[in-house]
Design a protein around this motif. Structure first.
Motif, short mmCIF file in Angstrom:
data_model
loop_
_atom_site.label_atom_id
_atom_site.label_comp_id
_atom_site.label_asym_id
_atom_site.label_seq_id
_atom_site.Cartn_x
_atom_site.Cartn_y
_atom_site.Cartn_z
N ALA A 89 41.60 30.22 48.95
CA ALA A 89 40.22 30.43 49.37
C ALA A 89 40.14 30.74 50.86
CB ALA A 89 39.37 29.22 49.02
N VAL A 90 40.90 30.00 51.66
CA VAL A 90 40.90 30.24 53.11
C VAL A 90 41.46 31.62 53.41
CG1 VAL A 90 41.87 29.51 55.31
CG2 VAL A 90 41.03 27.80 53.71
N GLY A 127 32.99 30.90 57.10
CA GLY A 127 33.38 30.20 55.89
C GLY A 127 34.84 29.78 55.90
N SER A 133 28.34 25.20 42.98
CA SER A 133 28.85 26.49 43.41
C SER A 133 27.87 27.61 43.09
CB SER A 133 30.20 26.77 42.73
OG SER A 133 30.71 28.03 43.11
N LEU A 153 36.45 25.93 55.79
CA LEU A 153 37.33 25.51 54.69
C LEU A 153 38.74 25.14 55.16
CD1 LEU A 153 36.57 27.96 51.73
CD2 LEU A 153 36.01 25.54 51.90
N THR A 154 39.11 25.51 56.36
CA THR A 154 40.47 25.28 56.84
C THR A 154 40.90 23.81 56.76
OG1 THR A 154 40.39 27.21 58.31
CG2 THR A 154 42.01 25.51 58.83
N ALA A 171 31.42 29.07 52.13
CA ALA A 171 32.40 27.98 52.06
C ALA A 171 32.08 27.03 50.91
CB ALA A 171 32.43 27.23 53.39
N LEU A 183 40.48 21.79 54.51
CA LEU A 183 40.89 21.47 53.14
C LEU A 183 42.38 21.75 52.91
CD1 LEU A 183 37.89 22.76 50.99
CD2 LEU A 183 38.39 20.43 51.71
N GLN A 186 32.97 28.66 47.52
CA GLN A 186 34.40 28.66 47.23
C GLN A 186 34.93 27.26 46.94
OE1 GLN A 186 36.72 31.20 47.13
NE2 GLN A 186 35.20 32.82 47.46
N ALA A 187 34.57 26.29 47.80
CA ALA A 187 35.10 24.94 47.66
C ALA A 187 34.65 24.29 46.35
CB ALA A 187 34.66 24.09 48.84
N CYS A 188 33.37 24.43 46.02
CA CYS A 188 32.86 23.83 44.79
C CYS A 188 33.44 24.49 43.56
CB CYS A 188 31.33 23.89 44.76
SG CYS A 188 30.53 22.84 45.97
N ALA A 200 42.80 25.79 47.65
CA ALA A 200 42.12 25.77 48.95
C ALA A 200 42.73 26.78 49.90
CB ALA A 200 42.18 24.36 49.55
#
Length: 277
Positions: free
Chosen positions: A45-46, A201, A170, A205-206, A87, A208, A90-92, A42
């Motif tokens: 990704a951020v 995005g 995703s 995601l932050t 977002a 997470l 990336q998260a999925c 995570a």
């Protein structure tokens, strides 16, 4: 007349191929960053979206693009939708990696993108995909499977079914991004869409970060030169430049052709996807 139409087509194809190749290098850069900085997926990704957006915003500032930024409702809606889809993508994807394996998540995610785009196009046009489109998608998926698929890696304690579902989500998010951003919005060019889409995005995601092993205040941003170099590369090349090239090529290409370019990620990353587990 044929010359004027062929040139934009070649330029668009070159942009899409460039995007696919650059994305392929992002997997290795992200894996190395996570390993050397001991960051969660995570956090990587951020960092990727935040730095990618920062580089694109900086380029906008240098070229005067910030002064003419549109503030219309359509522009704001487009940037918000782009950020949400980035977002989700990336998260999925990283959820799928944690539940299955790098190879299974990668193959399922990027392999599903052209399928979703082709199906959406068929629904919109109310007719099945052309034989050429169907054959292209099938051949691309077969080649990707040969490069990245390792069924043995999916075995373990993770919920494989849930992981594949996350990978499909995703892929659907990226397919939706492809379809949504293809329609032009007045005042929004590829650079602006890349810049503020990535920033939105990253903000989404932050939260997470609190779920990862690296807590706030304890080295969220390592200062090692090798780590900084990896982070800068991840943000500038496979994020800012890659999405800029993709959105630029997408504006002059059919969505399914643009989606097929994403499969180049597997071709470039095939040499390190399997060992990354």
């Amino acid at each position: 007349m044929s010359t004027t139409t062929a040139t934009p087509s070649r330029a668009a194809s070159a942009s899409l191929v460039t995007a696919g190749i650059l994305w392929g290098t992002g997997g290795l850069a992200g894996a190395l960053l996570a390993e050397r900085a001991e960051l969660s997926s995570a956090a990587v990704a951020v960092c990727r979206l935040a730095l990618g957006g920062a580089f694109a915003v900086l380029l906008l500032g240098c070229t005067g693009g910030l002064r003419a930024l549109p503030r219309t409702r359509d522009a704001m809606r487009r940037l918000l939708v782009a950020g949400v889809l980035l977002a989700l993508y990336q998260a999925c994807y990283f959820a799928a990696v944690s539940l299955t394996s790098v190879s299974v998540a990668t193959m399922t995610t990027i392999g599903s993108v052209p399928v979703f785009v082709a199906l959406a196009g068929a629904v919109q046009e109310r007719r099945p995909p052309s034989p050429a489109t169907t054959l292209s998608v099938l051949c691309a998926l077969l080649g990707l499977a040969l490069l990245t698929w390792s069924p043995g890696e999916a075995a373990g304690d993770g919920n494989v079914v849930l992981g594949i579902g996350c990978a499909l989500a995703s892929g659907a998010s990226f397919a939706a991004l492809t379809l949504v951003t293809r329609r032009p919005v007045a005042g929004l060019d590829p650079l602006r869409t890349t810049a503020f889409g990535c920033v939105v995005g990253a903000v989404l995601l932050t939260p997470l970060l609190v779920l990862g092993p690296t807590p706030f205040g304890e080295g969220v941003w390592p200062v090692g030169l090798d780590v900084v170099a990896l982070a800068m590369y991840l943000g500038a090349v496979p994020t800012a430049l890659a999405y800029l090239a993709y959105f630029r090529g997408l504006a002059r290409s059919r969505p399914v052709v643009a989606a097929l370019s994403a499969l180049l990620v597997g071709a470039v990353a095939g040499s390190y996807v399997r060992p990354a587990r």
